[in-house]
Design a protein around this motif. Structure first.
Motif, PDB file in Angstrom:
ATOM      1  N   PHE A  70       0.821  -1.205   0.000  1.00 37.87           N
ATOM      2  CA  PHE A  70       0.000   0.000   0.000  1.00 37.87           C
ATOM      3  C   PHE A  70       0.860   1.262   0.000  1.00 37.87           C
ATOM      4  N   ASP A  71       0.584   2.162  -0.946  1.00 41.48           N
ATOM      5  CA  ASP A  71       1.239   3.467  -1.044  1.00 41.48           C
ATOM      6  C   ASP A  71       2.747   3.371  -1.241  1.00 41.48           C
ATOM      7  N   LYS A  72       3.233   2.243  -1.764  1.00 38.01           N
ATOM      8  CA  LYS A  72       4.672   2.071  -1.992  1.00 38.01           C
ATOM      9  C   LYS A  72       4.931   1.816  -3.473  1.00 38.01           C
ATOM     10  N   SER A  73       6.121   2.183  -3.906  1.00 37.83           N
ATOM     11  CA  SER A  73       6.494   1.911  -5.288  1.00 37.83           C
ATOM     12  C   SER A  73       7.794   1.115  -5.383  1.00 37.83           C
ATOM     13  N   GLY A  74       8.318   0.663  -4.254  1.00 36.42           N
ATOM     14  CA  GLY A  74       9.543  -0.142  -4.295  1.00 36.42           C
ATOM     15  C   GLY A  74       9.230  -1.567  -4.739  1.00 36.42           C
TER      16      GLY A  74
ATOM     17  N   HIS B  54      -0.600   0.461 -11.791  1.00 42.49           N
ATOM     18  CA  HIS B  54      -1.974   0.540 -11.268  1.00 42.49           C
ATOM     19  C   HIS B  54      -1.959   0.777  -9.765  1.00 42.49           C
ATOM     20  N   CYS B  55      -3.052   1.364  -9.261  1.00 38.42           N
ATOM     21  CA  CYS B  55      -3.211   1.648  -7.832  1.00 38.42           C
ATOM     22  C   CYS B  55      -4.572   1.175  -7.366  1.00 38.42           C
ATOM     23  N   ASP B  56      -4.705   1.006  -6.049  1.00 32.95           N
ATOM     24  CA  ASP B  56      -6.053   0.776  -5.531  1.00 32.95           C
ATOM     25  C   ASP B  56      -6.767   2.134  -5.484  1.00 32.95           C
ATOM     26  N   TRP B  57      -8.039   2.122  -5.131  1.00 36.03           N
ATOM     27  CA  TRP B  57      -8.874   3.329  -5.302  1.00 36.03           C
ATOM     28  C   TRP B  57      -8.615   4.409  -4.270  1.00 36.03           C
TER      29      TRP B  57
ATOM     30  N   GLY C 270       1.107   5.395  -9.711  1.00 36.73           N
ATOM     31  CA  GLY C 270       1.186   4.407 -10.791  1.00 36.73           C
ATOM     32  C   GLY C 270       2.420   4.635 -11.654  1.00 36.73           C
ATOM     33  N   ASP C 271       2.731   5.905 -11.906  1.00 36.10           N
ATOM     34  CA  ASP C 271       3.917   6.256 -12.674  1.00 36.10           C
ATOM     35  C   ASP C 271       5.185   5.838 -11.932  1.00 36.10           C
ATOM     36  N   ARG C 272       5.233   6.078 -10.618  1.00 37.88           N
ATOM     37  CA  ARG C 272       6.406   5.668  -9.831  1.00 37.88           C
ATOM     38  C   ARG C 272       6.562   4.145  -9.829  1.00 37.88           C
ATOM     39  N   ARG C 273       5.452   3.444  -9.770  1.00 38.95           N
ATOM     40  CA  ARG C 273       5.498   1.972  -9.789  1.00 38.95           C
ATOM     41  C   ARG C 273       6.021   1.467 -11.134  1.00 38.95           C
TER      42      ARG C 273
END
Length: 130
Positions: free
Chosen positions: A29-33, A62-65, A76-79
């Motif tokens: 959640f809320d992470k892109s690592g 993609h992200c959750d809502w 999503g871009d960072r991921r």
């Protein structure tokens, strides 16, 4: 749709793309690592590109809502870019990789934590012969 091969293994192929062939990479959640447990999926993507030099991969974040649409587009871009950075670090040429953020566009608003966990991902979409 015509020309869509959708077999029981979840692979969806059209003239330009193959979805579901490579496994999605999931995030906390809320992470892109990129978690250590997810790296093998990106190693597999590198191997695939080595065997299919005419193809490229779109890393679709993609992200959750939860969070604003704008925030989730950024996440999503960072991921997507975290996966790109990992792949280039292990030797994939950057010109074989594209990134796109879908943010929370396709996320489930009502659901369980397990549903939301599935929305926190990078889809690895094969781009054919471009």
């Amino acid at each position: 749709a015509a020309g869509l091969a959708n077999s029981s293994n979840g692979v969806i192929e059209d003239a330009d793309t193959i979805r579901g062939l490579l496994q999605p990479v999931y995030f906390d959640f809320d992470k892109s690592g990129i978690k250590a447990s997810e790296r093998a999926k990106l190693d597999e993507a590198k191997k695939y590109l080595g065997e299919h030099p005419g193809q490229r991969i779109l890393l679709e974040g993609h992200c959750d809502w939860r969070g604003t649409a704008e925030y989730n587009l950024g996440l999503g871009d960072r991921r997507a870019n975290a996966a790109k950075q990992y792949l280039t670090t292990i030797g994939v040429s950057a010109d074989k990789l594209e990134t796109l953020s879908k943010g929370s566009e396709e996320a489930k608003k009502d659901g369980t934590d397990a549903d939301w966990a599935k929305d926190r991902r990078d889809d690895l979409v094969v781009l054919k012969g471009q």
